[in-house]
Design a protein around this motif. Sequence first.
Motif, PDB file in Angstrom:
ATOM      1  N   PRO A  30      10.512 -21.608 -80.265  1.00  0.00           N
ATOM      2  CA  PRO A  30       9.580 -20.618 -80.820  1.00  0.00           C
ATOM      3  C   PRO A  30      10.222 -19.248 -80.934  1.00  0.00           C
ATOM      4  O   PRO A  30       9.757 -18.390 -81.683  1.00  0.00           O
ATOM      5  CB  PRO A  30       8.439 -20.615 -79.799  1.00  0.00           C
ATOM      6  N   GLY A  31      11.278 -19.023 -80.151  1.00  0.00           N
ATOM      7  CA  GLY A  31      11.932 -17.724 -80.148  1.00  0.00           C
ATOM      8  C   GLY A  31      13.046 -17.719 -79.126  1.00  0.00           C
ATOM      9  O   GLY A  31      13.373 -18.753 -78.530  1.00  0.00           O
ATOM     10  N   GLN A  32      13.637 -16.548 -78.927  1.00  0.00           N
ATOM     11  CA  GLN A  32      14.707 -16.395 -77.956  1.00  0.00           C
ATOM     12  C   GLN A  32      14.164 -15.752 -76.687  1.00  0.00           C
ATOM     13  O   GLN A  32      13.615 -14.652 -76.726  1.00  0.00           O
ATOM     14  CB  GLN A  32      15.825 -15.517 -78.530  1.00  0.00           C
ATOM     15  N   VAL A  33      14.311 -16.470 -75.573  1.00  0.00           N
ATOM     16  CA  VAL A  33      13.951 -15.877 -74.284  1.00  0.00           C
ATOM     17  C   VAL A  33      14.988 -14.800 -73.967  1.00  0.00           C
ATOM     18  O   VAL A  33      16.189 -15.074 -73.918  1.00  0.00           O
ATOM     19  CB  VAL A  33      13.914 -16.939 -73.171  1.00  0.00           C
ATOM     20  N   GLU A  34      14.524 -13.572 -73.736  1.00  0.00           N
ATOM     21  CA  GLU A  34      15.445 -12.478 -73.450  1.00  0.00           C
ATOM     22  C   GLU A  34      15.578 -12.195 -71.957  1.00  0.00           C
ATOM     23  O   GLU A  34      16.659 -11.806 -71.502  1.00  0.00           O
ATOM     24  CB  GLU A  34      14.973 -11.210 -74.176  1.00  0.00           C
ATOM     25  N   HIS A  35      14.474 -12.376 -71.229  1.00  0.00           N
ATOM     26  CA  HIS A  35      14.528 -12.036 -69.804  1.00  0.00           C
ATOM     27  C   HIS A  35      13.457 -12.814 -69.057  1.00  0.00           C
ATOM     28  O   HIS A  35      12.363 -13.069 -69.580  1.00  0.00           O
ATOM     29  CB  HIS A  35      14.298 -10.529 -69.618  1.00  0.00           C
ATOM     30  N   ILE A  36      13.778 -13.219 -67.821  1.00  0.00           N
ATOM     31  CA  ILE A  36      12.832 -13.886 -66.921  1.00  0.00           C
ATOM     32  C   ILE A  36      12.791 -13.097 -65.621  1.00  0.00           C
ATOM     33  O   ILE A  36      13.835 -12.785 -65.038  1.00  0.00           O
ATOM     34  CB  ILE A  36      13.257 -15.340 -66.634  1.00  0.00           C
ATOM     35  N   PHE A  37      11.580 -12.762 -65.164  1.00  0.00           N
ATOM     36  CA  PHE A  37      11.416 -12.015 -63.911  1.00  0.00           C
ATOM     37  C   PHE A  37      10.458 -12.769 -63.017  1.00  0.00           C
ATOM     38  O   PHE A  37       9.288 -12.976 -63.357  1.00  0.00           O
ATOM     39  CB  PHE A  37      10.890 -10.609 -64.209  1.00  0.00           C
ATOM     40  N   LEU A  38      10.969 -13.229 -61.854  1.00  0.00           N
ATOM     41  CA  LEU A  38      10.146 -13.905 -60.863  1.00  0.00           C
ATOM     42  C   LEU A  38       9.859 -12.946 -59.721  1.00  0.00           C
ATOM     43  O   LEU A  38      10.782 -12.385 -59.128  1.00  0.00           O
ATOM     44  CB  LEU A  38      10.874 -15.144 -60.325  1.00  0.00           C
ATOM     45  N   ASP A  39       8.575 -12.753 -59.418  1.00  0.00           N
ATOM     46  CA  ASP A  39       8.138 -11.887 -58.322  1.00  0.00           C
ATOM     47  C   ASP A  39       7.350 -12.762 -57.356  1.00  0.00           C
ATOM     48  O   ASP A  39       6.197 -13.131 -57.624  1.00  0.00           O
ATOM     49  CB  ASP A  39       7.274 -10.754 -58.873  1.00  0.00           C
ATOM     50  N   THR A 164      18.766 -13.122 -69.546  1.00  0.00           N
ATOM     51  CA  THR A 164      19.003 -12.462 -68.266  1.00  0.00           C
ATOM     52  C   THR A 164      17.850 -12.832 -67.331  1.00  0.00           C
ATOM     53  O   THR A 164      16.822 -13.362 -67.759  1.00  0.00           O
ATOM     54  CB  THR A 164      19.087 -10.942 -68.440  1.00  0.00           C
ATOM     55  N   SER A 165      18.027 -12.562 -66.036  1.00  0.00           N
ATOM     56  CA  SER A 165      16.980 -12.952 -65.089  1.00  0.00           C
ATOM     57  C   SER A 165      16.937 -11.983 -63.920  1.00  0.00           C
ATOM     58  O   SER A 165      17.868 -11.207 -63.682  1.00  0.00           O
ATOM     59  CB  SER A 165      17.197 -14.385 -64.576  1.00  0.00           C
ATOM     60  N   GLU A 166      15.830 -12.072 -63.184  1.00  0.00           N
ATOM     61  CA  GLU A 166      15.574 -11.143 -62.084  1.00  0.00           C
ATOM     62  C   GLU A 166      14.680 -11.851 -61.084  1.00  0.00           C
ATOM     63  O   GLU A 166      13.755 -12.580 -61.467  1.00  0.00           O
ATOM     64  CB  GLU A 166      14.864  -9.925 -62.664  1.00  0.00           C
ATOM     65  N   ILE A 167      14.970 -11.693 -59.810  1.00  0.00           N
ATOM     66  CA  ILE A 167      14.116 -12.258 -58.770  1.00  0.00           C
ATOM     67  C   ILE A 167      13.832 -11.195 -57.723  1.00  0.00           C
ATOM     68  O   ILE A 167      14.749 -10.542 -57.208  1.00  0.00           O
ATOM     69  CB  ILE A 167      14.767 -13.479 -58.084  1.00  0.00           C
ATOM     70  N   ARG A 168      12.553 -11.017 -57.434  1.00  0.00           N
ATOM     71  CA  ARG A 168      12.118 -10.187 -56.303  1.00  0.00           C
ATOM     72  C   ARG A 168      11.336 -11.116 -55.388  1.00  0.00           C
ATOM     73  O   ARG A 168      10.361 -11.740 -55.806  1.00  0.00           O
ATOM     74  CB  ARG A 168      11.257  -9.019 -56.770  1.00  0.00           C
ATOM     75  N   HIS A 203      22.107 -16.511 -68.978  1.00  0.00           N
ATOM     76  CA  HIS A 203      22.393 -17.853 -68.463  1.00  0.00           C
ATOM     77  C   HIS A 203      21.148 -18.715 -68.621  1.00  0.00           C
ATOM     78  O   HIS A 203      20.051 -18.199 -68.872  1.00  0.00           O
ATOM     79  CB  HIS A 203      22.867 -17.790 -67.005  1.00  0.00           C
ATOM     80  N   PRO A 204      21.266 -20.049 -68.483  1.00  0.00           N
ATOM     81  CA  PRO A 204      20.105 -20.935 -68.673  1.00  0.00           C
ATOM     82  C   PRO A 204      19.223 -20.997 -67.438  1.00  0.00           C
ATOM     83  O   PRO A 204      19.637 -20.642 -66.332  1.00  0.00           O
ATOM     84  CB  PRO A 204      20.749 -22.289 -68.967  1.00  0.00           C
ATOM     85  N   ASN A 205      18.004 -21.519 -67.642  1.00  0.00           N
ATOM     86  CA  ASN A 205      17.037 -21.633 -66.536  1.00  0.00           C
ATOM     87  C   ASN A 205      17.588 -22.397 -65.348  1.00  0.00           C
ATOM     88  O   ASN A 205      17.321 -22.053 -64.194  1.00  0.00           O
ATOM     89  CB  ASN A 205      15.784 -22.392 -67.013  1.00  0.00           C
ATOM     90  N   TYR A 206      18.328 -23.463 -65.632  1.00  0.00           N
ATOM     91  CA  TYR A 206      18.700 -24.352 -64.529  1.00  0.00           C
ATOM     92  C   TYR A 206      19.687 -23.717 -63.560  1.00  0.00           C
ATOM     93  O   TYR A 206      19.932 -24.249 -62.479  1.00  0.00           O
ATOM     94  CB  TYR A 206      19.197 -25.708 -65.050  1.00  0.00           C
ATOM     95  N   LEU A 207      20.249 -22.565 -63.947  1.00  0.00           N
ATOM     96  CA  LEU A 207      21.191 -21.874 -63.069  1.00  0.00           C
ATOM     97  C   LEU A 207      20.554 -20.717 -62.297  1.00  0.00           C
ATOM     98  O   LEU A 207      21.240 -20.020 -61.556  1.00  0.00           O
ATOM     99  CB  LEU A 207      22.384 -21.365 -63.876  1.00  0.00           C
TER     100      LEU A 207
END
Length: 880
Positions: A30-39, A164-168, A203-207
């Motif tokens: 559907p589109g390009q995932v640019e960023h994932i942030f898990l809080d 890109t990704s982020e975890i808090r 990077h991909p989700n699985y990493l």
Amino acid sequence: MSQSYFDTDNNGHKPFELPGAKPHYSPDRPGQVEHIFLDLSLDIPGQSCQGSCSIRLLPIRNGIDRLTLDAVNLNIESVQVDEEPQNFDYDGEQLSIQLSQGTHVGKPLLIAIAYSVTKPQRGIYFIQPDKHHPNKPTQVWTQGEDEDSRFWFPCFDYPGQLSTSEIRVRVPNPLVAISNGELINTTVDGDYKIYHWSQQQVHPNYLITLAVGDFAEIRDEWNGKPVTYYVEKGREEDAKRSMGKTPRMIELLSQKYGYLYPYPKYAQVCVDDFIFGGMENTSTTLLTDKCLLDERAALDNRNTEGLVVHELAHQWFGDLVVIKHWSHAWIKEGMASYSEVMWTEHEYSLQEAAYYRLLEARRYLSEDSSRYRRPMVTNVYREPIELFDRHIYEKGSCVYHMIRAQLGDDLFWQAIQTFVQDNAHKTVETIDLLRAIEKATGRNLLFLFDQYVYRGGHPEFNIAYSWDGDAKLAKITVTQTQAAEGKNGTKDLFDLKIPIGFGYTQQQGVKSEELGVKNNAKLLTPNSQLKTFTVRVNEREQSFYFPLENKPQYISFDVGNNYLKTVSLEYQLPELKAQLEFDPDPISRIYAAEALAKKGGLEATKALSKALKNDPFWGVRVQVAKQLTQINLDQAFDSLVVGLKDPDACVRRAVVEALAQIKTNDSYKAVKDLLHKGDPSYYVEAAACRALGAIASANLQEKPKEDKVLKLLKSVLEEKAGWNEVVRSGAIVGLAEFKTSEAALNLLMEYTKLGVPQPLRLAAIRALGQISVGQSPVNLERILEKLSELAKETFFLTQVSVATALGQMETSKAIGILQQLAEQTFDGRVRRYAEEEISKVQNNIGSEKTLRQLREEFDQLKQQNQELRSRLENLEAKSK
């Protein structure tokens, strides 16, 4: 992609695809995932986490009104897009969001999902002490490959989406949380601490990963970047011993790949109960704590070194350059496995690297012959995890080496560097590797890929040699013996250009000028020269003639042994003996040893015995020890016993394993003496335990008393606890050799209980299948009842061990337990393995008793024949 995948069903090999397998393709985007942030906030006692997942998505087209995310067994509390609540449907596997407004190209969407997960099946694992394991550490760790990230956060869960990704994450003190990228902030919240990590490269989700525990932190560095090892407290020295070469590995791979290590740090976290050896999460690799070596284990264990460099290599091949679809996983797994070879070559020697490649090839060959044959690239499977087998790891490594051999070192590394540089932070398929090779070198290697990558199998060569002294011609006949199919039997033929070398030694008294090889010979050792010709092998059987000034002393087929293949040498004894002694390539010497063992006789025994004493490379001595057992002469035993004093532990281990095949009172005494004296190597002592059981349980005229051996093995179990339970697990296997002993079975049962150290317990579970074939009906029921009970446990390694045990049994009741295990497991690897073991049981039923009786009779005849042949050889030797 070639459709030859479906052509492999009828070549005598079991098919790779099981019922339910189907073609798989990357989903529409559907589109390009640019960023994932898990809080997130963790409740470790409750085995749960809760919080939010925010995904910034750049739509690829206008008017999309529904988004579908992967999310398995999550509690979805709310969904917002651009801070506006959205309607959604959730079926336990997919989250379908009905957008209140359609998408617009160029306008990002911010999807915010509030959710929680309790006691997840996969993806995130909660490790903590219990009544059976009170000393187990408290840890939380994740495992995303292949498609398990969906079990702990909503996502578009396939490798083709890079972001890109982020975890808090909020964790209780004193635990620390490690994740991808850089630690940008920590804050104290009462008895908790909040860690905030940011991964700035896509990077991909699985990493995406998270590892939480009360770790000791050991700091190192490379070029100013932190290189950190996290292990359970008290194991700091083991960490340095096991991972301390990491900075030098980073330096080597940065040079070889032509791309400096791309991330701000490199962390390795050793965790408890890990379900893989290691996982290459971007900048933060997770490793099993079983890889940590104590001082004694490090004597003859390089597995950890290989594991460390393997996962590190993935930081380029897999993390920086990402596969677009699982069917191309060989690109990353093959190079990571080949990087183990590269490191061995760099750190040790060319011959060590050659031997490492041989062992990799043999692991693939074993899977190909006994499990299934498949193309390395295929999209037909049930679950992606099925693809992670010997075909993409070990065969993939061999394919990379063949590319290197085709191109030469300089062009090979130019091609690899072009591939990495052109595709950094992008997704790739196999064709992209071919394109990079052609761009960098001008070479089109599609012919190699068509034969080794896009179809299954490998060439199987039979090589014959003869010498015409009058014409001074050497004749080499090459036969491809792999199964023929198709018109004229050409389908499985390989078309390769193979170098054939003719070897001469100074013992022949021939000067190099007299060989006529001044421009064509390569000085390989002070005592050996090789004249090499390259021939095209492309028919079922071909004969080649070579004019030579002098009769060669030995023949080396596939000089350098660069091709993945099997080889059977049909040479005479003099040529084989000379090759074993003088060929500078250790793999060629090993092939000669195998051919000598097939010929048998006293002369072959003497040649192998000499090699076991004198060959300068331990790997050759290991293989020679194994080959000596193929010769049914008493003299073979005399030669092997000398090998028990070899300075290399790997050779001593091979000798003990060889003695286990001889099964005489002399071999029993030699192994028993070694076990009493002990050995510096855990593995040698473990081999002695296994051998003792195998020898003592054999049907010999002067069979050692069973209770004496059981007592000795029991004492090992009581006294030899140590690193990863290697020695005690050997004793378990030794006990399982006593297939009619109820006392041995009772001991094994004790070690299957909860609370027994995990490696020892798993060994005992597997041993139940081995011992079952000779037990009484009552005891057989006990074993089945125990395995049925164990099959209900959810730990991956326990399930695999149960399947292994059941697959050795000779009763239809084992099939029902395996079927139940296949239906109930959450792990695709266990499901497939259980189904394969069902086939083994079906083959065992009915025919096994007859086969066992025939084997026992054959062993008795072989023993009598060995004694007669040994006497005859001695008489002939004395009469000469």
